[in-house]
Design a protein around this motif. Structure first.
Motif, PDB file in Angstrom:
ATOM      1  N   THR A   1       0.898  -1.300   0.052  1.00 45.82           N
ATOM      2  CA  THR A   1       0.041  -0.154   0.104  1.00 45.82           C
ATOM      3  C   THR A   1       0.978   1.221  -0.097  1.00 45.82           C
ATOM      4  N   PHE A   2       0.423   2.174  -0.584  1.00 43.29           N
ATOM      5  CA  PHE A   2       1.251   3.348  -1.147  1.00 43.29           C
ATOM      6  C   PHE A   2       0.669   4.575   0.010  1.00 43.29           C
ATOM      7  N   LEU A   3       1.220   5.293   0.706  1.00 43.38           N
ATOM      8  CA  LEU A   3       0.686   6.489   1.327  1.00 43.38           C
ATOM      9  C   LEU A   3       1.679   7.861   0.961  1.00 43.38           C
ATOM     10  N   ALA A   4       0.917   8.737   0.451  1.00 47.31           N
ATOM     11  CA  ALA A   4       1.560  10.264   0.451  1.00 47.31           C
ATOM     12  C   ALA A   4       1.254  10.848   1.774  1.00 47.31           C
ATOM     13  N   VAL A   5       2.027  11.727   2.192  1.00 48.91           N
ATOM     14  CA  VAL A   5       2.043  12.556   3.508  1.00 48.91           C
ATOM     15  C   VAL A   5       2.510  13.780   2.908  1.00 48.91           C
ATOM     16  N   ILE A   6       1.616  15.104   3.069  1.00 48.45           N
ATOM     17  CA  ILE A   6       1.868  16.258   2.839  1.00 48.45           C
ATOM     18  C   ILE A   6       2.087  17.129   4.170  1.00 48.45           C
ATOM     19  N   ASN A   7       3.100  17.641   4.378  1.00 42.24           N
ATOM     20  CA  ASN A   7       3.017  18.701   5.718  1.00 42.24           C
ATOM     21  C   ASN A   7       3.330  19.952   5.309  1.00 42.24           C
ATOM     22  N   VAL A   8       2.392  20.848   5.638  1.00 42.25           N
ATOM     23  CA  VAL A   8       2.457  22.209   5.352  1.00 42.25           C
ATOM     24  C   VAL A   8       2.421  23.353   6.483  1.00 42.25           C
ATOM     25  N   THR A   9       3.406  24.308   6.241  1.00 46.64           N
ATOM     26  CA  THR A   9       3.357  25.170   7.470  1.00 46.64           C
ATOM     27  C   THR A   9       2.792  26.555   6.885  1.00 46.64           C
ATOM     28  N   MET A  10       2.087  27.644   7.275  1.00 50.38           N
ATOM     29  CA  MET A  10       1.730  28.757   7.021  1.00 50.38           C
ATOM     30  C   MET A  10       1.747  29.738   8.088  1.00 50.38           C
ATOM     31  N   PRO A  11       1.959  30.950   7.887  1.00 46.08           N
ATOM     32  CA  PRO A  11       1.725  31.872   8.907  1.00 46.08           C
ATOM     33  C   PRO A  11       0.294  32.298   9.203  1.00 46.08           C
ATOM     34  N   ILE A  12      -0.472  31.979   8.373  1.00 47.22           N
ATOM     35  CA  ILE A  12      -2.051  32.158   8.446  1.00 47.22           C
ATOM     36  C   ILE A  12      -2.740  30.781   8.325  1.00 47.22           C
ATOM     37  N   ASP A  13      -3.824  30.607   8.973  1.00 47.97           N
ATOM     38  CA  ASP A  13      -4.725  29.366   8.793  1.00 47.97           C
ATOM     39  C   ASP A  13      -5.509  29.476   7.453  1.00 47.97           C
ATOM     40  N   LEU A  14      -5.122  28.668   6.484  1.00 52.97           N
ATOM     41  CA  LEU A  14      -6.057  28.695   5.274  1.00 52.97           C
ATOM     42  C   LEU A  14      -6.633  27.417   4.826  1.00 52.97           C
ATOM     43  N   PRO A  15      -7.856  27.285   4.237  1.00 53.14           N
ATOM     44  CA  PRO A  15      -8.165  25.978   3.813  1.00 53.14           C
ATOM     45  C   PRO A  15      -7.424  25.253   2.756  1.00 53.14           C
ATOM     46  N   MET A  16      -7.067  23.996   3.186  1.00 55.24           N
ATOM     47  CA  MET A  16      -6.395  23.201   2.281  1.00 55.24           C
ATOM     48  C   MET A  16      -6.803  21.831   1.879  1.00 55.24           C
ATOM     49  N   ARG A  17      -6.904  21.113   0.771  1.00 57.08           N
ATOM     50  CA  ARG A  17      -7.166  20.206   0.571  1.00 57.08           C
ATOM     51  C   ARG A  17      -6.460  19.396  -0.632  1.00 57.08           C
ATOM     52  N   ILE A  18      -6.703  17.993  -1.111  1.00 53.19           N
ATOM     53  CA  ILE A  18      -6.336  17.330  -2.030  1.00 53.19           C
ATOM     54  C   ILE A  18      -7.396  17.096  -3.002  1.00 53.19           C
ATOM     55  N   VAL A  19      -7.068  17.261  -4.357  1.00 51.98           N
ATOM     56  CA  VAL A  19      -8.306  17.140  -5.299  1.00 51.98           C
ATOM     57  C   VAL A  19      -7.672  16.201  -6.445  1.00 51.98           C
ATOM     58  N   ASP A  20      -8.466  15.536  -7.371  1.00 56.21           N
ATOM     59  CA  ASP A  20      -7.770  14.826  -8.130  1.00 56.21           C
ATOM     60  C   ASP A  20      -8.160  15.670  -9.727  1.00 56.21           C
ATOM     61  N   GLU A  21      -7.694  15.201 -10.609  1.00 55.33           N
ATOM     62  CA  GLU A  21      -7.594  15.887 -11.802  1.00 55.33           C
ATOM     63  C   GLU A  21      -9.136  16.249 -12.393  1.00 55.33           C
ATOM     64  N   MET A  22     -10.181  15.615 -11.841  1.00 52.22           N
ATOM     65  CA  MET A  22     -11.610  16.049 -12.060  1.00 52.22           C
ATOM     66  C   MET A  22     -12.182  17.099 -11.126  1.00 52.22           C
ATOM     67  N   GLY A  23     -11.220  17.436 -10.081  1.00 54.13           N
ATOM     68  CA  GLY A  23     -11.733  18.178  -9.029  1.00 54.13           C
ATOM     69  C   GLY A  23     -12.417  17.436  -8.073  1.00 54.13           C
ATOM     70  N   ASN A  24     -12.383  16.244  -7.962  1.00 50.76           N
ATOM     71  CA  ASN A  24     -12.925  15.312  -6.907  1.00 50.76           C
ATOM     72  C   ASN A  24     -12.216  15.644  -5.696  1.00 50.76           C
ATOM     73  N   LEU A  25     -13.006  15.786  -4.571  1.00 56.43           N
ATOM     74  CA  LEU A  25     -12.199  15.899  -3.268  1.00 56.43           C
ATOM     75  C   LEU A  25     -11.733  14.449  -2.782  1.00 56.43           C
TER      76      LEU A  25
END
Length: 106
Positions: A1-25
Motif C-alpha cells: 500500500t502506498f501512502l502520500a503525506v503532505i506537511n504544510v506550515t503557513m503563517p495564517i490558517d488557510l483551507p487546504m485540500r487534495i483534489v484529483d484531476e477532475m476536481g473531486n475531493l
C-alpha cells in the motif's frame, strides 16, 4: 500500500485540500498553522498488447494516470499584495516518485 503525506506550515490558517484531476475531493486538512494531510492514491495500471504494430501503437491514445493537486484557498484573512511564506514537505512511503502541483485559489 502506498501512502502520500503532505506537511504544510503557513503563517495564517488557510483551507487546504487534495483534489484529483477532475476536481473531486480526496481529503482535507484540518485547522491550524501546521497541517498534515495523508492519502492513498488510487492504484493505476496500464497494459498494451506487445503484438500491436508500431503504427497501431502510435494511433492509440496515450495513457494518463490519476493526477492529484494540493489546493490552498485564500480567505478574507489574506491581505492583497502581502507575501506569505508557505513550507511544503511531501513524502511518499514507498520507492516511487510523487509530483504534487499546487493550486492557489482566490
Amino acid at each position: 500500500t502506498f501512502l502520500a503525506v503532505i506537511n504544510v506550515t503557513m503563517p495564517i490558517d488557510l483551507p487546504m485540500r487534495i483534489v484529483d484531476e477532475m476536481g473531486n475531493l480526496v481529503t482535507t486538512g484540518g485547522p491550524g498553522l501546521h497541517k498534515s494531510i495523508s492519502f492513498t492514491p488510487a492504484a493505476e495500471h496500464y497494459y498494451q498488447c506487445p503484438l500491436l504494430s508500431a503504427a497501431g501503437a502510435a494511433s492509440q491514445p496515450t495513457y494518463r494516470g490519476r493526477e492529484y493537486y494540493l489546493e490552498i484557498t485564500a480567505t478574507e484573512a489574506v491581505e492583497p499584495g502581502q507575501d506569505y511564506p508557505i513550507a511544503i514537505a511531501v513524502e511518499r512511503r514507498d520507492q516511487g516518485k510523487l509530483y504534487l502541483p499546487i493550486l492557489l485559489r482566490r
